[in-house]
Design a protein around this motif. Sequence first.
Motif, PDB file in Angstrom:
ATOM      1  N   ARG A 179     -15.437  -0.457 -64.886  1.00  0.00           N
ATOM      2  CA  ARG A 179     -15.971  -1.614 -64.165  1.00  0.00           C
ATOM      3  C   ARG A 179     -14.994  -2.777 -64.256  1.00  0.00           C
ATOM      4  O   ARG A 179     -14.440  -3.042 -65.315  1.00  0.00           O
ATOM      5  CB  ARG A 179     -17.290  -2.018 -64.811  1.00  0.00           C
ATOM      6  CG  ARG A 179     -17.969  -3.238 -64.204  1.00  0.00           C
ATOM      7  CD  ARG A 179     -19.328  -3.345 -64.839  1.00  0.00           C
ATOM      8  NE  ARG A 179     -20.086  -4.512 -64.516  1.00  0.00           N
ATOM      9  CZ  ARG A 179     -21.324  -4.456 -64.005  1.00  0.00           C
ATOM     10  NH1 ARG A 179     -21.866  -3.307 -63.719  1.00  0.00           N
ATOM     11  NH2 ARG A 179     -22.003  -5.549 -63.801  1.00  0.00           N
TER      12      ARG A 179
ATOM     13  N   SER B  15     -26.333   4.633 -58.697  1.00  0.00           N
ATOM     14  CA  SER B  15     -27.043   4.358 -59.951  1.00  0.00           C
ATOM     15  C   SER B  15     -27.860   5.588 -60.354  1.00  0.00           C
ATOM     16  O   SER B  15     -28.385   6.293 -59.498  1.00  0.00           O
ATOM     17  CB  SER B  15     -27.995   3.172 -59.768  1.00  0.00           C
ATOM     18  OG  SER B  15     -27.266   1.981 -59.645  1.00  0.00           O
TER      19      SER B  15
ATOM     20  N   GLU C  44     -32.507  -1.124 -58.835  1.00  0.00           N
ATOM     21  CA  GLU C  44     -32.179  -2.095 -59.880  1.00  0.00           C
ATOM     22  C   GLU C  44     -33.009  -3.375 -59.764  1.00  0.00           C
ATOM     23  O   GLU C  44     -33.570  -3.676 -58.714  1.00  0.00           O
ATOM     24  CB  GLU C  44     -30.685  -2.468 -59.819  1.00  0.00           C
ATOM     25  CG  GLU C  44     -29.727  -1.298 -59.953  1.00  0.00           C
ATOM     26  CD  GLU C  44     -29.312  -0.738 -58.598  1.00  0.00           C
ATOM     27  OE1 GLU C  44     -30.099  -0.838 -57.626  1.00  0.00           O
ATOM     28  OE2 GLU C  44     -28.202  -0.188 -58.522  1.00  0.00           O
TER      29      GLU C  44
ATOM     30  N   SER D 140     -25.993  -0.573 -65.082  1.00  0.00           N
ATOM     31  CA  SER D 140     -26.481   0.749 -64.702  1.00  0.00           C
ATOM     32  C   SER D 140     -25.477   1.792 -65.225  1.00  0.00           C
ATOM     33  O   SER D 140     -24.272   1.548 -65.258  1.00  0.00           O
ATOM     34  CB  SER D 140     -26.627   0.838 -63.186  1.00  0.00           C
ATOM     35  OG  SER D 140     -25.434   0.407 -62.536  1.00  0.00           O
TER      36      SER D 140
ATOM     37  N   ASN E 246     -23.720   4.294 -64.465  1.00  0.00           N
ATOM     38  CA  ASN E 246     -22.943   5.089 -63.525  1.00  0.00           C
ATOM     39  C   ASN E 246     -21.501   4.595 -63.564  1.00  0.00           C
ATOM     40  O   ASN E 246     -21.253   3.475 -64.011  1.00  0.00           O
ATOM     41  CB  ASN E 246     -23.489   4.896 -62.100  1.00  0.00           C
ATOM     42  CG  ASN E 246     -23.597   3.423 -61.733  1.00  0.00           C
ATOM     43  OD1 ASN E 246     -24.497   2.734 -62.200  1.00  0.00           O
ATOM     44  ND2 ASN E 246     -22.668   2.928 -60.941  1.00  0.00           N
TER      45      ASN E 246
ATOM     46  N   LYS F  97     -17.352   2.673 -67.743  1.00  0.00           N
ATOM     47  CA  LYS F  97     -17.784   2.580 -66.339  1.00  0.00           C
ATOM     48  C   LYS F  97     -16.630   2.389 -65.371  1.00  0.00           C
ATOM     49  O   LYS F  97     -16.822   2.457 -64.166  1.00  0.00           O
ATOM     50  CB  LYS F  97     -18.688   1.338 -66.182  1.00  0.00           C
ATOM     51  CG  LYS F  97     -20.146   1.575 -66.314  1.00  0.00           C
ATOM     52  CD  LYS F  97     -20.926   0.349 -65.855  1.00  0.00           C
ATOM     53  CE  LYS F  97     -21.017   0.219 -64.354  1.00  0.00           C
ATOM     54  NZ  LYS F  97     -22.276   0.553 -63.764  1.00  0.00           N
TER      55      LYS F  97
HETATM   56 MG    MG Z   1     -24.831  -1.205 -61.158  1.00  0.00          MG
END
Ligand code: MG
Length: 402
Positions: free
Chosen positions: A106, A202, A231, A194, A196, A104
């Motif tokens: 992230r 998302s 979400e 999520s 993405n 991700k």
């Molecule tokens: Mg998210």
Amino acid sequence: MSAPELDGRATWPRIRPAVRHRVERAILREMPTREDAPIRGRDPSRPPARPAPPVLPGDDPGSIAIAAERLRAGGLVVFPTETVYGLGANALDAHAVARVFAAKERPAFDPLIVHLADASAVGTYAEMEDADDPRVARLAARFWPGPLTLVLRKRDVIPGIVTAGLPTVGLRVPDHPVARALIRAAGVPVAAPSANRFGHLSPTRAAHVVAGLGSRVDLVLDGGPCRVGIESTVILLAAGRATLLRPGGLAIEAIEAEIGRLEVLVDGAPRTAELAPGRAGAHYAPRIPLVLADPRDPEAALAFVVRPGERVGFLAASAAGRAAAEAAGGPFAAVEVLDANGDVVGAAGRLFDALHSLQAADLSRIVAEPFPDVGLGRAVMDRLRRAARAAGDVREEPAFNR
Ligand code: MG
Ligand code: TXA
């Protein structure tokens, strides 16, 4: 590929032949596919197609068995939930969870939600004092399975990487037959953000996931479009607190009717970053500027004026909003109506889908019609305000306000 998986194939009598072909491809995906293999006569000026992950039908027991095995083996499996698609890994496997963050892109400070097949597992992963909180039992009984995440103090069995080092863990029982079948078959809790890339929209359809993450994931279970489409609502119920961390697919009013008033965090306050790290990071930033403007508000009239050469998209709350915008300006290069009657439940369900479409329409800017800040409208406005702020529209009020 390990022998037990291949042996296992023979024991799935209910598998449909067309599905079986795809399942076999998934099992054997380490073998070169057509995309990987050198193709004689391929036009060298054309970039090779981005490899796609195997996509299996979520409603097939064979697919669930494959996906569960992948999870247990440390793989990344994308699965549908009623809110958005999740990028799942075995929550008890720190290495697998690290792959989620990498896929991700992230930031490591943002914790993941752990998905359970049913509420009876809460006591296994949350501290007894929080797991036994009567408010938890009440909310679980009333809203699980469903779009609600409860953040409780965690037990040591949950690795620190899942919770970004926080002493709490977000738990949720999703209301989707594919998600629940997968978690049950895997026999492990599933950590899933999520599906993405960080800062992107998302996904509410398998195609969004394939376009966004491609072969960074091992397998995608296709469950069709997500019903709720936004979400989950995240609330902190640890150590006596009751704090809203993220508005989402379950209306705050419904939660408050069960357990009383929720504490609200304001963006930018020091405690907000500490308690809700997800709100500190960047959010969905449209590649094109997005502004919120009410077509019935004379002060917002300029937003609806389309200059020569400009391609403007309009995100309408309702058919009436579309008509008002077309009266106020235009013509618009693309229009998405979230719900013909402006029903906010329908609108929330289509929000990400509509934004995905507008994003693909080669626009110079997007104008979005605001929703009233009540019920699910709060979650829709939260996402739109964040998008507007990320796109540089600093006039917008704090993203969550009530
Ligand atoms: Mg998210
Ligand atoms: O509906 C959903 O919640 C979807 C589906 C897949 O379940 N998941 C989802 O995950 O939206 P994600 O990672 O995109 O968003 C989770 C949010 C983040 O803002 C994160 O910071 C917050 O939940 N969160 C998770 N665990 C937390 C914790 N221990 N303390 C505070 N916030 C937490």
